[in-house]
Motif scaffolding. Structure first.
Motif, mmCIF file in Angstrom:
data_model
loop_
_atom_site.group_PDB
_atom_site.id
_atom_site.type_symbol
_atom_site.label_atom_id
_atom_site.label_comp_id
_atom_site.label_asym_id
_atom_site.label_seq_id
_atom_site.Cartn_x
_atom_site.Cartn_y
_atom_site.Cartn_z
ATOM 1 N N GLU A 80 0.832 -1.213 0.000
ATOM 2 C CA GLU A 80 0.000 0.000 0.000
ATOM 3 C C GLU A 80 0.861 1.255 0.000
ATOM 4 O OE1 GLU A 80 -3.776 0.084 2.088
ATOM 5 O OE2 GLU A 80 -3.095 1.869 3.172
ATOM 6 N N LEU A 136 5.790 3.794 0.316
ATOM 7 C CA LEU A 136 5.282 2.458 0.007
ATOM 8 C C LEU A 136 5.550 1.519 1.179
ATOM 9 C CD1 LEU A 136 4.073 0.465 -2.076
ATOM 10 C CD2 LEU A 136 6.407 0.086 -2.931
ATOM 11 N N CYS A 149 -8.043 -3.106 3.575
ATOM 12 C CA CYS A 149 -7.875 -1.769 3.020
ATOM 13 C C CYS A 149 -8.762 -0.784 3.771
ATOM 14 C CB CYS A 149 -8.144 -1.725 1.516
ATOM 15 S SG CYS A 149 -9.861 -1.988 1.005
ATOM 16 N N ASP A 159 -7.237 -3.308 -2.127
ATOM 17 C CA ASP A 159 -7.047 -1.865 -2.222
ATOM 18 C C ASP A 159 -8.400 -1.202 -2.299
ATOM 19 O OD1 ASP A 159 -4.363 -0.260 -2.735
ATOM 20 O OD2 ASP A 159 -4.016 -2.324 -3.372
ATOM 21 N N ALA A 213 -1.117 -2.097 -5.200
ATOM 22 C CA ALA A 213 -1.110 -0.809 -4.512
ATOM 23 C C ALA A 213 -1.497 0.279 -5.498
ATOM 24 C CB ALA A 213 0.277 -0.527 -3.925
#
Length: 265
Positions: A58, A64, A142, A187, A238
């Protein structure tokens, strides 16, 4: 083109988290009409640690984060998004088997596979702050800005409060009228949930309000380029910005910056 998946039962040596036995799709029917399938367009390649059994990926702005799995080896990491190098890392406590991760403000929530807890981390120091009990397995996670979305290897998205991690509801996910399980790394993007489908080369986009999959991403070309096999499976997505994503997999030598030309739903 109408997409129909027949999911075979496979005895896995390693599951989402190392040994899960995939269940067949149920026949709950809620969606209608064909679901479009698109292929990602590779824009660039970035090195990736081939020892990383990746469970979560993510971006938090330009930063990152990666979560890796396997009991006794699991780590929470910050990566250089340009080189893939590990900038800093922390091992999970108690030999937990790490799973999906997501950023919430100045904290990171991380699931564990079968350990029955979610871990809240302090981003600045990469130190665990607390552990919260979780029912069922932990797979993907997420943050949609209002709540957390979790998967557990079944055909459901489960919703959690972002502060307490209390479960607040769930919904069955369907593709072409059939419930689809093994939803993994997640995500949350613009009100939709993108999920890797464990042990496949597919990523699905889900409307969390209805549970209906409205787009399938066929990443088989990228998987072949990465040398994927039964262990080196797709499992890392991501969102970067707009229609661009970073995708990778377990033990993959590269991360791929891709564009996904998704038709509006």
């Amino acid at each position: 083109m109408r997409v129909i998946w027949a999911v075979a039962l496979i005895a896995l040596v390693v599951g989402c988290g190392g040994g899960a036995q995939p269940a067949a799709e149920s026949t709950t029917s809620v969606s209608k009409g064909p679901v479009p399938t698109v292929k990602p367009v590779v824009l660039s390649e970035i090195p990736h640690d081939t020892s990383a059994w990746i469970e979560g990926l993510e971006f938090d702005g330009p930063v990152l984060y990666e979560g890796t799995g396997e009991a006794g080896k699991s780590q929470l990491r910050e990566l250089d998004p340009k080189t893939g190098a590990v900038i800093r890392f922390a091992p999970l406590p108690n030999n937990y088997y790490g799973e999906g991760i997501t950023v919430v403000g100045d904290k990171i929530w991380e699931l564990t596979w079968k350990d029955g807890v979610a871990i809240e981390w302090d981003i600045a120091t990469l130190t665990p702050l607390r552990e919260v009990p979780v029912q069922g397995e932990g797979w993907g996670l997420c943050n949609d800005g209002e709540r957390l979305v979790r998967t557990d290897g079944t055909d459901r998205l489960r919703f959690h409060d972002s502060v307490s991690f209390a479960e607040t509801g769930s919904i069955v996910v369907t593709l072409n009228g059939l419930a689809i399980d093994r939803l993994n790394e997640l995500d949350c993007v613009d009100g939709k949930v993108w999920a890797n489908v464990w042990m496949s080369d597919k990523i699905v986009r889900i409307d969390p309000g209805t549970g209906v999959v409205d787009l399938v991403v066929d990443a088989s070309d990228v998987s072949r380029a990465a040398g994927a096999d039964r262990q080196k499976v797709l499992n890392g997505t991501a969102h970067i910005d707009g229609d661009e994503f970073l995708i990778t997999g377990k033990y993959w030598p590269k991360m791929y910056r891709v564009r996904i030309d998704a038709p509006s739903s």
